[in-house]
Scaffold this motif. Structure first.
Motif, PDB file in Angstrom:
ATOM      1  N   THR A 106     -48.673  82.751  43.309  1.00  0.00           N
ATOM      2  CA  THR A 106     -49.437  83.997  43.343  1.00  0.00           C
ATOM      3  C   THR A 106     -48.604  85.165  42.832  1.00  0.00           C
ATOM      4  N   ASP A 107     -47.360  85.256  43.260  1.00  0.00           N
ATOM      5  CA  ASP A 107     -46.477  86.330  42.780  1.00  0.00           C
ATOM      6  C   ASP A 107     -46.268  86.241  41.277  1.00  0.00           C
ATOM      7  N   ALA A 108     -46.072  85.026  40.765  1.00  0.00           N
ATOM      8  CA  ALA A 108     -45.817  84.847  39.333  1.00  0.00           C
ATOM      9  C   ALA A 108     -47.031  85.225  38.492  1.00  0.00           C
ATOM     10  N   ALA A 109     -48.231  85.025  39.024  1.00  0.00           N
ATOM     11  CA  ALA A 109     -49.449  85.301  38.259  1.00  0.00           C
ATOM     12  C   ALA A 109     -50.092  86.639  38.620  1.00  0.00           C
ATOM     13  N   ASN A 110     -49.469  87.415  39.479  1.00  0.00           N
ATOM     14  CA  ASN A 110     -50.041  88.668  39.969  1.00  0.00           C
ATOM     15  C   ASN A 110     -50.534  89.578  38.845  1.00  0.00           C
ATOM     16  N   ASP A 111     -49.749  89.735  37.812  1.00  0.00           N
ATOM     17  CA  ASP A 111     -50.115  90.678  36.753  1.00  0.00           C
ATOM     18  C   ASP A 111     -51.277  90.208  35.888  1.00  0.00           C
ATOM     19  N   PHE A 112     -51.707  88.959  36.029  1.00  0.00           N
ATOM     20  CA  PHE A 112     -52.883  88.469  35.309  1.00  0.00           C
ATOM     21  C   PHE A 112     -54.181  88.865  36.013  1.00  0.00           C
ATOM     22  N   SER A 113     -54.064  89.319  37.241  1.00  0.00           N
ATOM     23  CA  SER A 113     -55.241  89.652  38.041  1.00  0.00           C
ATOM     24  C   SER A 113     -55.895  90.939  37.564  1.00  0.00           C
ATOM     25  N   ARG A 114     -57.212  91.000  37.711  1.00  0.00           N
ATOM     26  CA  ARG A 114     -57.925  92.256  37.440  1.00  0.00           C
ATOM     27  C   ARG A 114     -57.616  93.278  38.522  1.00  0.00           C
TER      28      ARG A 114
END
Length: 160
Positions: free
Chosen positions: A138-146
């Motif tokens: 989740t931390d690694a992909a955080n910036d992909f979130s809207r």
């Protein structure tokens, strides 16, 4: 082509559905009508009294344009107050009410039970490893979130 049951996105979506259903069942059994997002908002306002709605949205990784509806419902339930900021007239600051504090305290056991039920198929060691990996992914992909998670610090210059 991979089987859909071997795709992380599909499994994460299914686990999210399960998590929401379990949360609702437990919280309703405690006598409350509260969504997981409303619960997260209350917890963050409790730990950050006086924050504005935009900051709250970042703290719970929720869309800034729809956080107002969440706050509206919590104000209607008497759990939060919303006032014009003393430093920025455009901003609204949020504070817990005594009713909100009491509600959080009363539903705490139900929320804890819900968390355990969500991962009831795992033993203690597996839960710790699953949570470690879930946080890492989740931390690694955080910036992909809207609506990425945005932490705040006591020093505004250091807020993420």
């Amino acid at each position: 082509m991979k089987d859909i049951n071997d795709m992380p996105g599909h499994l994460v979506r299914r686990l999210q559905q399960i998590a929401v259903a379990v949360f609702h069942a437990q919280v309703e059994s405690a006598g409350f009508d509260l969504t997981p997002v409303q619960y997260a908002a209350l917890v963050r306002v409790r730990t950050h009294p006086g924050i504005d709605q935009a900051t709250l949205a970042g703290l719970i990784a929720y869309d800034r344009t729809t956080i107002a509806g969440v706050v509206d419902r919590l104000v209607q339930k008497g759990f939060l107050t919303r006032e014009v900021s003393g430093t920025d007239r455009r901003a609204r600051v949020l504070r817990m009410t005594e009713t909100g504090e009491a509600a959080l305290n009363r539903i705490a056991p139900a929320v804890e039970t819900a968390q355990k039920l969500m991962l009831s198929g795992l033993d203690e060691v597996e839960v710790a490893e699953f949570m470690r990996l879930l946080r890492k992914a989740t931390d690694a992909a955080n910036d992909f979130s809207r609506a990425p998670l945005r932490e705040v610090s006591s020093d505004p210059a250091n807020a993420k």
